[in-house]
Design an enzyme around this catalytic site. Structure first.
Site: not given
Ligand SMILES: NC(=O)c1ccc[n+]([C@@H]2O[C@H](COP(=O)([O-])OP(=O)(O)OC[C@H]3O[C@@H](n4cnc5c(N)ncnc54)[C@H](O)[C@@H]3O)[C@@H](O)[C@H]2O)c1
Length: 325
Positions: A69, A112, A140, A231
């Site tokens: 990926k 996933r 997510q 973190d």
């Molecule tokens: N661990 C994994 O497997 C995995 C996979 C994909 C994405 N991620 C991570 O998950 C996180 C979210 O990704 P996403 O695709 O849902 O993004 P997204 O942009 O759809 O959602 C993120 C949300 O967080 C909000 N936000 C930003 N700062 C904030 C704060 N300080 N307090 C509260 N809300 C806040 C935003 O307004 C937004 O609604 C990212 O850090 C991404 O890198 C992790």
């Protein structure tokens, strides 16, 4: 030679449900736990501050799926109307190495990731878990809630907080329509979101110098924290006060920590890899009062087992476009 190209729309049209994805992701973790996977830590390039483009290869034996990926996360994209996470996934034939499918990876990543939260809950949640807290109401968070609905039979209330109230309102509207029996509440701040929460999922942007809103003492005894955002959401002392600290890949966690940007204040002792729990090599939750932390960074094994499910279903349904290699 041909490849099957699957767009995001093709994939969404296959009608694959969260329960199916949790099953294959759980199975992937089990195979990882018994050493039947090959998955080097993901390398990345960083073209803008806080942004990443990661290469995530994996081979899952027994399931016979191999691929890569190539996924990016750009926190400033939503401001210009573009998704935060985008990318492609390539599947290769394990026998010959020949690529036979290329597909969008946004749906796969979201599903996933949610499923990995479901797997964490399966092994680590307290029996009476009925209240879920969500920090960051994006993509997510939606799939994580879908997975928790599958894994928490007693789930009745969801408390969510987003920096942008409009985002939590949209989340409540959409998820409330999907699960009308759930009581959905918009919290005024992270503290309120944490009150009484048995399981907390954090999914805010990963940044290099976070100001974590969740502190020690906020996760209740017996609670489970699932971090999808490295973190960014929890302080070091909050992570260290947990009785068990688990990760979806301890090797990747420690190698990322060594790079010196993330995970500087995680606990010294990592209790287990989710693979150990799925394979039954270590017990998950052992007591009702344990505070447990699951650091789910997202692993390529999860992607490949989900991509295989997508590819097999697409073949059955005749979805996608065939292209010459
Ligand atoms: N661990 C994994 O497997 C995995 C996979 C994909 C994405 N991620 C991570 O998950 C996180 C979210 O990704 P996403 O695709 O849902 O993004 P997204 O942009 O759809 O959602 C993120 C949300 O967080 C909000 N936000 C930003 N700062 C904030 C704060 N300080 N307090 C509260 N809300 C806040 C935003 O307004 C937004 O609604 C990212 O850090 C991404 O890198 C992790």
């Amino acid at each position: 030679m041909e490849i099957l190209y699957l767009s995001r729309q093709d994939i969404e049209g296959l009608g694959i449900g969260m329960r199916e994805v949790i099953e294959v992701v759980d199975q992937g973790f089990r195979l990882k736990g018994i050493g039947k996977t090959e998955m080097p830590p993901k390398p990345g390039i960083h073209t803008r501050p806080h942004a990443f483009i990661h290469a995530m290869p994996a081979y899952v034996k027994e399931m016979e799926v191999a691929g890569l990926k190539w996924v990016s996360g750009y926190p400033s994209n939503p401001e210009i109307g573009l998704p935060y996470i985008t990318g492609l996934l390539v599947l290769n034939a394990p026998d010959t190495g020949i690529p036979f499918a290329v597909m969008d990876c946004a749906w796969i990543t979201a599903m996933r990731t949610g499923a990995s939260a479901g797997v964490s809950a399966k092994y680590l949640v307290g029996k009476e878990s009925g209240v879920v807290g969500i920090l960051g109401c994006g993509v997510q968070a939606r799939t994580s809630l879908r997975a928790l609905v599958e894994t928490l039979p007693g789930l009745s209330r969801v408390q969510c907080y987003d920096l942008f109230p409009e985002a939590s309102r949209r989340f409540i509207e959409e998820m409330g329509r999907m699960f009308p029996v759930l009581q959905m509440e918009q919290s005024r701040n992270p503290d309120e979101m944490m009150e009484d929460a048995d399981v907390v999922v954090t999914a805010i942007p990963i940044v290099t110098e976070p100001k974590p809103p969740l502190r020690a003492g906020m996760l209740k005894k017996g609670g489970l924290a699932i971090s999808l955002d490295y973190d960014s959401a929890w302080t070091g002392s909050a992570m260290r006060e947990c009785d068990k600290f688990v990760s979806d890949d301890v090797h990747q966690l420690l190698s990322t920590k060594e790079e010196g940007i993330y995970f500087g204040s995680i606990p010294e002792h990592i209790y287990a890899d989710l693979g150990d729990l799925a394979a039954g090599l270590k017990p998950g939750r052992e007591g009702p009062m344990e505070r447990i932390f699951s650091m789910n960074m997202g692993i390529a094994v999860d992607d490949m087992v989900t991509a295989r499910l997508v590819y097999e279903r697409a073949k059955v349904k005749g979805a996608g476009t065939r292209l010459p290699l």
